[in-house]
Design a protein around this motif. Structure first.
Motif, PDB file in Angstrom:
ATOM      1  N   HIS A 128       0.832  -1.204   0.000  1.00 54.98           N
ATOM      2  CA  HIS A 128       0.000   0.000   0.000  1.00 54.98           C
ATOM      3  C   HIS A 128       0.873   1.263   0.000  1.00 54.98           C
ATOM      4  O   HIS A 128       0.601   2.218  -0.741  1.00 54.98           O
ATOM      5  N   MET A 129       1.917   1.271   0.817  1.00 55.02           N
ATOM      6  CA  MET A 129       2.816   2.429   0.859  1.00 55.02           C
ATOM      7  C   MET A 129       3.551   2.599  -0.462  1.00 55.02           C
ATOM      8  O   MET A 129       3.729   3.726  -0.947  1.00 55.02           O
ATOM      9  N   THR A 135       1.330   8.876   0.643  1.00 58.51           N
ATOM     10  CA  THR A 135       0.904   8.483   1.983  1.00 58.51           C
ATOM     11  C   THR A 135       2.094   8.510   2.931  1.00 58.51           C
ATOM     12  O   THR A 135       3.120   7.887   2.671  1.00 58.51           O
ATOM     13  N   ALA A 138       0.577   4.760   7.418  1.00 63.15           N
ATOM     14  CA  ALA A 138      -0.509   3.820   7.172  1.00 63.15           C
ATOM     15  C   ALA A 138      -0.519   2.765   8.265  1.00 63.15           C
ATOM     16  O   ALA A 138       0.503   2.507   8.919  1.00 63.15           O
ATOM     17  N   ASP A 173      -9.136   7.025   5.476  1.00 60.46           N
ATOM     18  CA  ASP A 173      -8.247   7.662   6.446  1.00 60.46           C
ATOM     19  C   ASP A 173      -8.920   7.612   7.817  1.00 60.46           C
ATOM     20  O   ASP A 173     -10.148   7.736   7.926  1.00 60.46           O
ATOM     21  N   TYR A 204       2.220  -0.472  11.781  1.00 57.50           N
ATOM     22  CA  TYR A 204       2.283   0.818  11.108  1.00 57.50           C
ATOM     23  C   TYR A 204       3.403   0.816  10.077  1.00 57.50           C
ATOM     24  O   TYR A 204       4.395   0.096  10.217  1.00 57.50           O
ATOM     25  N   SER A 241      -3.603   6.533   6.846  1.00 56.76           N
ATOM     26  CA  SER A 241      -4.338   5.667   5.935  1.00 56.76           C
ATOM     27  C   SER A 241      -4.556   4.299   6.583  1.00 56.76           C
ATOM     28  O   SER A 241      -3.627   3.720   7.151  1.00 56.76           O
TER      29      SER A 241
END
Length: 274
Positions: A128-129, A135, A138, A173, A204, A241
């Protein structure tokens, strides 16, 4: 199997922030947890194994301030970094590693008490990052099953501080994190597709700049009241996120209290069944 990068060279680092002196469960990282094969390992040992099961191009290190923990990490062949006793939470402890990790641009905080975290969740967070370079921070949440929700509700009814829940906006978010169960469900109502309860996992991913800003901001009232470090980002207007995933067929229980140990051991045994 490829060799993992050296800590000083790694662009992605999985850090397990760990302290010995938990107020709720002193000595928790060294608590013995028996696996389904009858072999007992410490909680930090289980968590380290979980982190190693993630992408091979990431380095893995335990960040602590206690020699009892570094001795244990040495015993199972892991790497560690000594961090100041003054670190107020896991995010500050991860940030304290930055000088020793000059090439790290993506840092993953893998909580030392969340040994049931599926490695695929860490991979999903890193992906995702990488897919969203804008972002800065997350994290991961799962939709509570009835079993997990009952565990949270029982903790609340008994006055124990259990898991953390999160509510999100339409961009995924975080709006707020709490140790209360959010959103409020009327008596007898169980979470479902229309009214999910999202259990936040202590997992995280941060950009380097986000960690530097976090430390510069200093503690906030909400994080102190709730005991939730991630609220500092929200207070400062830094979006967090939330990657929402499904449970993997078993509840993801963290070791927050001594009473969680037999629950976790039972889940480990059930998870090993064919």
């Amino acid at each position: 199997m490829s060799e993992r990068p050296a800590l000083a060279d790694a662009g992605t680092v999985i850090i397990i922030p760990t302290r010995y002196g938990s107020s709720r469960y002193p000595g928790k990282p060294l608590a013995p947890i028996m696996g389904p094969d009858g072999i007992t390992k410490t909680l930090i040992g289980w968590s380290h194994d979980g982190a190693l099961a993630v992408c091979e191009d990431a380095a893995v290190v335990v960040a602590t301030d206690d020699k009892r923990i570094t001795d244990e990490v040495d015993d199972f062949g892991g790497q560690w970094l000594m961090t100041p006793e003054s670190c107020g939470n896991g995010t500050e402890r991860v940030a304290a590693c930055l000088d020793a990790l000059p090439n790290a641009q993506l840092l993953v905080n893998f909580q030392g008490d969340a040994l049931l975290t599926p490695p695929a969740f860490v991979t999903a967070l890193v992906d995702h990052m990488n897919a969203n370079p804008e972002t800065q921070v997350a994290t991961v949440a799962v939709r509570c099953s009835a079993e997990t929700y009952r565990h949270l509700a029982e903790d609340a009814a008994q006055g124990r501080v259990g898991g953390t829940t999160v509510v999100v906006n339409n961009r995924s978010d975080a709006l707020y994190f709490s140790k209360r169960i959010l959103p409020y469900l009327p008596d007898g109502r169980m979470p479902d597709e229309d009214m999910p309860v999202l259990l936040h996992l202590g997992l995280y991913a941060y950009r380097r700049a986000a960690l530097e800003r976090y430390v510069a901001l200093g503690p906030t009232m909400l994080e102190a009241v709730e005991g939730l470090e991630q609220l500092r980002f929200l207070v400062a207007g830094i979006p967090v996120s939330v990657v929402t995933l499904e449970e993997q067929g078993y509840p993801i229980v963290e070791v927050n209290n001594p009473s969680d140990v037999p629950l976790v051991e039972g889940i480990l045994s059930a998870r090993a069944l064919p």
